[in-house]
Scaffold this motif. Structure first.
Motif, PDB file in Angstrom:
ATOM      1  N   LYS A 112       0.820  -1.246   0.104  1.00 26.89           N
ATOM      2  CA  LYS A 112       0.069  -0.244  -0.016  1.00 26.89           C
ATOM      3  C   LYS A 112       0.594   1.067   0.018  1.00 26.89           C
ATOM      4  O   LYS A 112       0.597   2.411  -0.864  1.00 26.89           O
ATOM      5  CB  LYS A 112      -1.204   0.118   1.231  1.00 26.89           C
ATOM      6  CG  LYS A 112      -1.874   1.273   1.235  1.00 26.89           C
ATOM      7  CD  LYS A 112      -2.700   1.285   2.440  1.00 26.89           C
ATOM      8  CE  LYS A 112      -3.812   2.140   2.479  1.00 26.89           C
ATOM      9  NZ  LYS A 112      -4.608   2.034   3.724  1.00 26.89           N
ATOM     10  N   PHE A 115       2.238   1.730  -3.435  1.00 25.37           N
ATOM     11  CA  PHE A 115       1.131   2.295  -4.352  1.00 25.37           C
ATOM     12  C   PHE A 115       1.026   3.834  -4.249  1.00 25.37           C
ATOM     13  O   PHE A 115       0.949   4.449  -5.177  1.00 25.37           O
ATOM     14  CB  PHE A 115       0.104   1.356  -4.330  1.00 25.37           C
ATOM     15  CG  PHE A 115      -0.852   1.619  -4.892  1.00 25.37           C
ATOM     16  CD1 PHE A 115      -0.984   1.472  -6.423  1.00 25.37           C
ATOM     17  CD2 PHE A 115      -2.050   2.379  -4.761  1.00 25.37           C
ATOM     18  CE1 PHE A 115      -1.993   1.805  -7.417  1.00 25.37           C
ATOM     19  CE2 PHE A 115      -3.039   2.915  -5.381  1.00 25.37           C
ATOM     20  CZ  PHE A 115      -3.261   2.502  -6.885  1.00 25.37           C
ATOM     21  N   GLN A 116       0.959   4.004  -3.058  1.00 27.76           N
ATOM     22  CA  GLN A 116       0.883   5.509  -2.842  1.00 27.76           C
ATOM     23  C   GLN A 116       2.175   6.457  -3.175  1.00 27.76           C
ATOM     24  O   GLN A 116       1.840   7.512  -3.657  1.00 27.76           O
ATOM     25  CB  GLN A 116       0.561   5.833  -1.182  1.00 27.76           C
ATOM     26  CG  GLN A 116      -0.650   5.350  -0.677  1.00 27.76           C
ATOM     27  CD  GLN A 116      -0.974   5.456   0.724  1.00 27.76           C
ATOM     28  OE1 GLN A 116       0.168   5.651   1.413  1.00 27.76           O
ATOM     29  NE2 GLN A 116      -1.986   5.276   1.179  1.00 27.76           N
ATOM     30  N   LEU A 118       3.897   5.516  -5.546  1.00 32.11           N
ATOM     31  CA  LEU A 118       3.965   5.381  -6.949  1.00 32.11           C
ATOM     32  C   LEU A 118       2.911   6.539  -7.756  1.00 32.11           C
ATOM     33  O   LEU A 118       3.099   7.283  -8.472  1.00 32.11           O
ATOM     34  CB  LEU A 118       3.596   4.039  -7.605  1.00 32.11           C
ATOM     35  CG  LEU A 118       3.485   3.864  -9.085  1.00 32.11           C
ATOM     36  CD1 LEU A 118       4.940   4.186  -9.804  1.00 32.11           C
ATOM     37  CD2 LEU A 118       3.105   2.475  -9.482  1.00 32.11           C
ATOM     38  N   GLN A 119       1.800   6.751  -6.798  1.00 36.12           N
ATOM     39  CA  GLN A 119       0.629   7.641  -7.238  1.00 36.12           C
ATOM     40  C   GLN A 119       1.443   9.036  -6.946  1.00 36.12           C
ATOM     41  O   GLN A 119       1.147   9.945  -7.989  1.00 36.12           O
ATOM     42  CB  GLN A 119      -0.554   7.526  -6.549  1.00 36.12           C
ATOM     43  CG  GLN A 119      -1.427   6.369  -6.742  1.00 36.12           C
ATOM     44  CD  GLN A 119      -2.589   6.371  -6.003  1.00 36.12           C
ATOM     45  OE1 GLN A 119      -2.482   6.699  -4.815  1.00 36.12           O
ATOM     46  NE2 GLN A 119      -3.680   5.709  -6.609  1.00 36.12           N
ATOM     47  N   GLU A 120       2.204   9.297  -6.187  1.00 35.13           N
ATOM     48  CA  GLU A 120       2.745  10.741  -6.050  1.00 35.13           C
ATOM     49  C   GLU A 120       3.757  11.021  -7.000  1.00 35.13           C
ATOM     50  O   GLU A 120       3.728  12.096  -7.587  1.00 35.13           O
ATOM     51  CB  GLU A 120       3.559  10.689  -4.521  1.00 35.13           C
ATOM     52  CG  GLU A 120       2.349  10.712  -3.273  1.00 35.13           C
ATOM     53  CD  GLU A 120       1.576  11.999  -3.482  1.00 35.13           C
ATOM     54  OE1 GLU A 120       2.190  13.044  -3.797  1.00 35.13           O
ATOM     55  OE2 GLU A 120       0.457  11.959  -2.790  1.00 35.13           O
ATOM     56  N   GLU A 121       4.613   9.903  -7.378  1.00 34.14           N
ATOM     57  CA  GLU A 121       5.491  10.115  -8.499  1.00 34.14           C
ATOM     58  C   GLU A 121       4.631  10.426  -9.746  1.00 34.14           C
ATOM     59  O   GLU A 121       5.024  11.311 -10.582  1.00 34.14           O
ATOM     60  CB  GLU A 121       6.241   8.731  -8.497  1.00 34.14           C
ATOM     61  CG  GLU A 121       7.332   8.812  -9.644  1.00 34.14           C
ATOM     62  CD  GLU A 121       8.287   7.741  -9.886  1.00 34.14           C
ATOM     63  OE1 GLU A 121       9.189   7.611 -10.560  1.00 34.14           O
ATOM     64  OE2 GLU A 121       7.982   6.771  -9.042  1.00 34.14           O
ATOM     65  N   ILE A 122       3.444   9.547  -9.868  1.00 39.64           N
ATOM     66  CA  ILE A 122       2.709  10.015 -11.151  1.00 39.64           C
ATOM     67  C   ILE A 122       2.454  11.287 -11.088  1.00 39.64           C
ATOM     68  O   ILE A 122       2.455  12.081 -12.373  1.00 39.64           O
ATOM     69  CB  ILE A 122       1.553   8.983 -11.503  1.00 39.64           C
ATOM     70  CG1 ILE A 122       2.295   7.545 -11.553  1.00 39.64           C
ATOM     71  CG2 ILE A 122       0.486   9.273 -12.504  1.00 39.64           C
ATOM     72  CD1 ILE A 122       1.096   6.528 -11.469  1.00 39.64           C
ATOM     73  N   LYS A 123       1.778  11.828  -9.955  1.00 34.62           N
ATOM     74  CA  LYS A 123       1.347  13.293  -9.997  1.00 34.62           C
ATOM     75  C   LYS A 123       2.505  14.305 -10.418  1.00 34.62           C
ATOM     76  O   LYS A 123       2.320  15.214 -11.186  1.00 34.62           O
ATOM     77  CB  LYS A 123       0.802  13.407  -8.529  1.00 34.62           C
ATOM     78  CG  LYS A 123      -0.583  12.645  -8.307  1.00 34.62           C
ATOM     79  CD  LYS A 123      -0.851  13.135  -6.764  1.00 34.62           C
ATOM     80  CE  LYS A 123      -2.326  12.542  -6.620  1.00 34.62           C
ATOM     81  NZ  LYS A 123      -2.765  12.756  -5.099  1.00 34.62           N
ATOM     82  N   GLN A 126       3.190  14.193 -14.150  1.00 33.18           N
ATOM     83  CA  GLN A 126       2.175  14.910 -14.471  1.00 33.18           C
ATOM     84  C   GLN A 126       2.189  16.455 -14.651  1.00 33.18           C
ATOM     85  O   GLN A 126       2.144  17.150 -15.678  1.00 33.18           O
ATOM     86  CB  GLN A 126       0.707  14.508 -14.293  1.00 33.18           C
ATOM     87  CG  GLN A 126       0.284  13.086 -14.486  1.00 33.18           C
ATOM     88  CD  GLN A 126      -0.942  12.902 -13.808  1.00 33.18           C
ATOM     89  OE1 GLN A 126      -1.279  13.442 -12.963  1.00 33.18           O
ATOM     90  NE2 GLN A 126      -1.785  11.662 -14.512  1.00 33.18           N
TER      91      GLN A 126
END
Length: 210
Positions: A112, A115-116, A118-123, A126
């Motif tokens: 978890k 995954f969080q 990874l989401q921050e890295e994606i943001k 972007q």
């Protein structure tokens, strides 16, 4: 009925097991009700052939409703058992089974926290993409301005080339001599312009006196 969402089964079958069982349950209830109406109509028709019968249609309806209630109660008991069997043996995906579309999770497992992250890295990526897109747009606008400036500079160079050709035609050899020649001619033109303006003023004064 069971309230377990069973999301993995829904992903595989395209419907939740509870939805399937609910439709089976309702279908049987509707079928049972229709059958009881058919049986009731058959009994009423036979009673019409017995004129001395003491049984009334109202009594038959009461008996039909009691029998229907009994059948529903018995079916509910059987359905609870059937539901458990279907959920365990038919509409169930064992925990050790992985669907083909989820194989990537097995090859690249993430916690978890990962995954969080990874989401921050994606943001962040972007945001960087949006910033680079804005910078690219600004560079394109600057490039357009540079094209306009370059076109103006090319016009000036063409003007200087034409000017140099004119100077050569008038006997001046290099660019410095050409500028000196133009400066002299410009002064002469300014003097002529001043002379014309003074004469014009004198003519106007004379016209006023007349």
């Amino acid at each position: 009925m069971s309230v377990d969402p069973r999301a993995y089964e829904a992903q595989f079958f395209g419907f939740t097991p509870q939805t399937c069982l609910l439709r089976i349950y309702l279908a049987f209830q509707d079928y049972l009700f229709e059958i009881m109406l058919v049986v009731e109509n058959v009994i009423l028709k036979k009673l019409e052939r017995l004129p001395n019968s003491k049984i009334t249609p109202f009594q038959i309806r009461q008996s039909t409703e009691k029998f229907l209630l009994f059948m529903r109660q018995q079916f509910d008991k059987l359905f609870n058992t059937m539901e458990k069997v279907l959920l365990q043996l038919v509409l169930n995906i064992p925990k050790n089974v992985l669907l083909p579309e989820d194989k990537a999770h097995e090859q690249y497992p993430y916690s978890k926290e990962q995954f969080q992250a990874l989401q921050e890295e994606i943001k962040q990526l972007q945001q960087q993409c949006r910033a680079e897109a804005a910078a690219g747009q600004a560079l394109r606008a600057e490039l357009e301005e540079q094209k306009v400036v370059q076109a103006e500079l090319e016009k000036i160079l063409q003007w200087f080339d034409g000017l140099e050709n004119i100077c050569r035609e008038h006997g001046t050899g290099n660019f410095e001599e050409s500028l000196a020649f133009l400066t002299q001619n410009s002064k002469k033109l300014q003097d002529v312009l001043k002379d014309v303006e003074e004469k014009n003023k004198k003519i106007k004064k004379c016209d006023q006196l007349l």
